[in-house]
Design an enzyme around this catalytic site. Structure first.
Site: not given
Length: 528
Positions: A171, A202, A401, A469
């Site tokens: 990173d 961006c 489940e 579940h």
């Protein structure tokens, strides 16, 4: 046969008769190998089992066999370790992408570790340094390159120690072709390590403004005046921008592998992202977004079989308490939706399993029948039920489940009494324990089948109500909260309780809302 790029395991034994018994001469196997390696290895059969030799007087067994290594899915491939390198200017959502990707990879079973150049700089005593450090000063540039190289080398050292599919995330900004070329060359020095660059671009003003606000909360700007902090940070971005070179196809002699994300999911470009781990990463990143929304995890309503503790029951006969809970749930979501603004998940999707109890739960949520429950606020109840009835509904067996195999229909006490060895194995390793018999599953099996559900939850911009579940709820909850796999089977999730998840840039916050008692019901309806 070959399915989804993999050769399925196949065995054959040739038997020879002796005077006393039959013996297998050889055991053959076409090993489970990834599609990337089929061309290299073809369909060559290898002897992996025992060999026996017979003399006139006796037959002896050679027990000194060499066991074949068994790889995890996708493990046997040439390039099974990935160095994922982030690329982009500061405040472009790189850390957000890293956090989401780390959580997903850990949940799916990939060994993954993040190496952050900014954190390393702060550990070296350079926290709070001003924007001039990121300029053209030669000594500062040399220090930045040294820190980046140190961070990359730590990531490569960790990868070199792994012997199966694994991902190290580097990173850093990595905004120049020169830096990316160095990374690619270093990866070539270690067999089986593939660099993939993830560039976050961006240009949406609203997204950028929010990113700037979040960025000013890190350790570099602690106790600093907000106006001065913002000005300093924008200068840092400008200095990076002067050197920034977006990824181009011709880099690394045209072999560069990359994923480009525009505005965190509005547009995605993938190049050369083949292979097991890279394809998973590319597909996941193609479905993420930053739209605020809520995910409500709810267990199905109480059934009569559940009161008896029967494992694997699919009964759709709800108790009166279960129906009360459904009414409370409909009212709660109807009311909470009014607090949500447009573009923040006001639309609600219902996602549930295919068991009769799931359908019965939804029917009780969306039905206006009284079910003999006594007085209620009919106007509020009717509005909530009508709202629930108007929500789109999707059902899938993936949300059913965990399958108990031969133990379905039995209570836990009965299993412990009749199959003590099964109970002991479950107690020893609840995560990996698989119930015996046809269809029996483990928690790891449930995680694997829930991958498409997680992608569905990530790609939807609407809020989602998930009815399923307990085991399934635990797996989904663990994904969003980053709970470790070892703790997953023991997560406490109460009956008749809503677990409201708020996914965000720094993780998922959880609000727990009990709706099981009559007091909860009447409180929501405003009656006594």
């Amino acid at each position: 046969g070959i399915a989804a790029g993999y050769a399925l395991r196949w065995q054959r034994e040739r038997w020879e008769s002796t005077d006393s018994h039959q013996i297998p001469l050889k055991e053959w196997s076409l090993e489970c190998i990834a599609g990337d390696d089929l061309d290299a290895r073809g369909s060559k059969l290898s002897v992996i089992g025992r060999q026996r030799s017979c003399s006139d007087s006796e037959c002896t067994v050679d027990h000194a066999s060499v066991p074949a290594k068994i790889y995890g899915l996708g493990g046997f491939c040439k390039y099974n370790r990935v160095l994922l390198c982030m690329v982009g200017l500061p405040a472009r959502g790189k850390s957000y992408i890293v956090n989401m990707l780390t959580r997903y990879l850990q949940w799916t079973g990939f060994p993954v570790k993040t190496f952050n150049a900014g954190n390393l700089r702060r550990q070296e005593g350079l926290a709070g340094i001003d924007a001039n450090f990121f300029g053209e000063d030669k000594s500062a540039a040399a220090k930045r390159e040294h820190l980046a190289s140190q961070c990359m080398n730590e990531a490569l050292s960790w990868l070199a120690a792994q012997d199966n599919v694994s991902v190290a995330i580097f990173d850093a900004t990595n905004t120049t072709r020169k830096r990316r070329s160095v990374i690619a060359e270093c990866c070539k020095q270690i067999s089986g390590v593939t660099p993939i660059f993830v560039e976050s671009i961006c240009d949406d003003p609203a997204v950028l403004e929010e990113n700037y606000r979040l960025k000013l909360g890190n350790d570099d700007y602690k106790n600093m005046d907000p106006v001065e902090a913002r000005a300093d940070f924008l200068r840092r971005v400008e200095m990076y921008g002067q050197r920034y070179e977006t990824i181009e196809d011709e880099e690394d002699e045209g072999t560069i592998r990359y994923i480009k994300l525009f505005n965190v999911g509005q547009k995605v470009i993938l190049r050369h992202c083949d292979g097991y781990a890279p394809s998973h990463i590319g597909f996941y990143l193609s479905n993420i977004h930053i739209t605020p929304r809520r995910i409500w995890l709810v267990r199905h309503a109480e059934t009569r079989d559940q009161q008896k503790g029967i494992l694997g029951s699919v009964s759709g006969k709800l108790t009166k308490q279960g129906v009360r809970y459904c009414r409370s749930l409909a009212t709660y979501i109807h009311e909470i939706r009014h607090e949500m603004q447009d573009g923040q998940g006001r639309q609600v999707l219902v996602l549930m399993g295919t068991a009769p109890v799931h359908q019965a739960t939804y029917d009780a949520i969306s039905s206006t029948g009284n079910y003999g429950l006594g007085p209620s606020n009919e106007e509020l109840q009717g509005a909530a039920c009508q709202f629930a009835k108007g929500c789109p509904v999707m059902s899938t067996s993936l949300l059913n489940e965990l399958d108990g195999g031969d133990c379905n229909g039995m209570s836990h006490d009965k299993i412990r009494e009749k199959y003590p060895e099964v109970w002991a194995a479950r107690y020893a390793d609840k995560l990996n324990f698989r119930y015996p018999g046809a269809g029996g599953e483990s928690y790891v099996d449930v995680i694997n089948r829930l991958r498409p559900v997680i992608i569905e939850l990530e790609r939807h911009h609407s809020s989602v109500l998930v009815i399923s579940h307990l085991a399934v709820q635990r797996c989904i909850y663990a994904y969003f909260t980053g709970c470790s796999m070892e703790k997953l089977p023991y997560i406490e999730m109460d009956m008749h309780t809503v677990y409201e998840l708020h996914p965000g840039p720094f993780g998922t916050s959880v609000k727990q809302v009990p709706l099981g008692g009559e007091s909860d019901l009447w409180g929501l309806w405003g009656t006594h």
